[in-house]
Design a protein around this motif. Structure first.
Motif, PDB file in Angstrom:
ATOM      1  N   SER A 193       3.965   3.760  -1.699  1.00 37.61           N
ATOM      2  CA  SER A 193       4.451   4.127  -3.023  1.00 37.61           C
ATOM      3  C   SER A 193       5.864   3.595  -3.252  1.00 37.61           C
ATOM      4  O   SER A 193       6.542   3.169  -2.317  1.00 37.61           O
ATOM      5  CB  SER A 193       4.461   5.654  -3.167  1.00 37.61           C
ATOM      6  OG  SER A 193       5.495   6.217  -2.369  1.00 37.61           O
ATOM      7  N   GLU A 194       6.302   3.639  -4.494  1.00 41.51           N
ATOM      8  CA  GLU A 194       7.664   3.213  -4.823  1.00 41.51           C
ATOM      9  C   GLU A 194       8.689   4.082  -4.110  1.00 41.51           C
ATOM     10  O   GLU A 194       9.726   3.586  -3.664  1.00 41.51           O
ATOM     11  CB  GLU A 194       7.898   3.272  -6.332  1.00 41.51           C
ATOM     12  CG  GLU A 194       7.184   2.180  -7.079  1.00 41.51           C
ATOM     13  CD  GLU A 194       7.486   2.219  -8.575  1.00 41.51           C
ATOM     14  OE1 GLU A 194       8.622   2.571  -8.945  1.00 41.51           O
ATOM     15  OE2 GLU A 194       6.581   1.893  -9.357  1.00 41.51           O
ATOM     16  N   GLU A 195       8.413   5.379  -3.989  1.00 40.25           N
ATOM     17  CA  GLU A 195       9.337   6.278  -3.284  1.00 40.25           C
ATOM     18  C   GLU A 195       9.433   5.915  -1.808  1.00 40.25           C
ATOM     19  O   GLU A 195      10.518   5.925  -1.231  1.00 40.25           O
ATOM     20  CB  GLU A 195       8.896   7.738  -3.434  1.00 40.25           C
ATOM     21  CG  GLU A 195       9.148   8.311  -4.800  1.00 40.25           C
ATOM     22  CD  GLU A 195       8.671   9.750  -4.914  1.00 40.25           C
ATOM     23  OE1 GLU A 195       7.912  10.228  -4.050  1.00 40.25           O
ATOM     24  OE2 GLU A 195       9.073  10.411  -5.884  1.00 40.25           O
ATOM     25  N   GLU A 196       8.296   5.595  -1.195  1.00 44.36           N
ATOM     26  CA  GLU A 196       8.295   5.200   0.214  1.00 44.36           C
ATOM     27  C   GLU A 196       9.061   3.890   0.386  1.00 44.36           C
ATOM     28  O   GLU A 196       9.883   3.756   1.297  1.00 44.36           O
ATOM     29  CB  GLU A 196       6.862   5.057   0.724  1.00 44.36           C
ATOM     30  CG  GLU A 196       6.139   6.385   0.814  1.00 44.36           C
ATOM     31  CD  GLU A 196       4.641   6.250   0.937  1.00 44.36           C
ATOM     32  OE1 GLU A 196       4.029   7.172   1.505  1.00 44.36           O
ATOM     33  OE2 GLU A 196       4.063   5.240   0.486  1.00 44.36           O
ATOM     34  N   TRP A 197       8.794   2.935  -0.479  1.00 42.07           N
ATOM     35  CA  TRP A 197       9.487   1.641  -0.448  1.00 42.07           C
ATOM     36  C   TRP A 197      10.990   1.854  -0.584  1.00 42.07           C
ATOM     37  O   TRP A 197      11.788   1.278   0.166  1.00 42.07           O
ATOM     38  CB  TRP A 197       8.953   0.753  -1.574  1.00 42.07           C
ATOM     39  CG  TRP A 197       9.714  -0.526  -1.725  1.00 42.07           C
ATOM     40  CD1 TRP A 197      10.729  -0.771  -2.584  1.00 42.07           C
ATOM     41  CD2 TRP A 197       9.524  -1.732  -0.993  1.00 42.07           C
ATOM     42  NE1 TRP A 197      11.186  -2.047  -2.435  1.00 42.07           N
ATOM     43  CE2 TRP A 197      10.466  -2.659  -1.459  1.00 42.07           C
ATOM     44  CE3 TRP A 197       8.654  -2.105   0.021  1.00 42.07           C
ATOM     45  CZ2 TRP A 197      10.560  -3.956  -0.941  1.00 42.07           C
ATOM     46  CZ3 TRP A 197       8.757  -3.398   0.522  1.00 42.07           C
ATOM     47  CH2 TRP A 197       9.692  -4.299   0.044  1.00 42.07           C
ATOM     48  N   TRP A 220      10.890  11.326  -1.795  1.00 40.25           N
ATOM     49  CA  TRP A 220       9.701  11.242  -0.960  1.00 40.25           C
ATOM     50  C   TRP A 220       9.667  12.370   0.060  1.00 40.25           C
ATOM     51  O   TRP A 220       8.610  12.916   0.358  1.00 40.25           O
ATOM     52  CB  TRP A 220       9.628   9.894  -0.238  1.00 40.25           C
ATOM     53  CG  TRP A 220       8.348   9.746   0.519  1.00 40.25           C
ATOM     54  CD1 TRP A 220       7.117   9.473   0.004  1.00 40.25           C
ATOM     55  CD2 TRP A 220       8.162   9.922   1.920  1.00 40.25           C
ATOM     56  NE1 TRP A 220       6.171   9.446   1.009  1.00 40.25           N
ATOM     57  CE2 TRP A 220       6.797   9.718   2.198  1.00 40.25           C
ATOM     58  CE3 TRP A 220       9.003  10.210   2.980  1.00 40.25           C
ATOM     59  CZ2 TRP A 220       6.256   9.788   3.470  1.00 40.25           C
ATOM     60  CZ3 TRP A 220       8.460  10.294   4.260  1.00 40.25           C
ATOM     61  CH2 TRP A 220       7.113  10.083   4.487  1.00 40.25           C
ATOM     62  N   THR A 230       0.815  -1.213   0.000  1.00 40.50           N
ATOM     63  CA  THR A 230       0.000   0.000   0.000  1.00 40.50           C
ATOM     64  C   THR A 230       0.854   1.270   0.000  1.00 40.50           C
ATOM     65  O   THR A 230       0.308   2.366   0.018  1.00 40.50           O
ATOM     66  CB  THR A 230      -0.918   0.029   1.235  1.00 40.50           C
ATOM     67  OG1 THR A 230      -0.107  -0.050   2.411  1.00 40.50           O
ATOM     68  CG2 THR A 230      -1.908  -1.118   1.207  1.00 40.50           C
TER      69      THR A 230
END
Length: 78
Positions: free
Chosen positions: A32-36, A61, A30
């Protein structure tokens, strides 16, 4: 902070330490790619490869954070 919980979960402290040392954690899809990307870089097991505070602040991010967000309430600030 993104989930309101810790990335490593185990039933015992011994098992928790093993997961942390192995770098085994699970992230929900759930985010985003930036958060990941940021979390992965922060939890890198190799300290020489781990993202630094200045690099965190420059991460894409972190550039999207609303400046009106209050991270602490009045009691916490005091």
């Amino acid at each position: 902070m993104l989930y309101g919980t810790v990335p490593f979960k185990a039933n015992t402290m011994t098992d928790l330490h093993k997961l942390i040392l192995k770098g085994k954690y699970a992230l929900e899809d759930t985010i985003s790619e930036e958060e990941w990307d940021l979390i992965k870089k922060m939890l890198n097991r190799n300290p020489s490869e781990r993202i630094t505070i200045p690099e965190i602040l420059l991460h894409p991010w972190m550039q999207n954070i609303d400046e009106d967000i209050k991270f602490f309430n009045e009691q916490e600030i005091e």
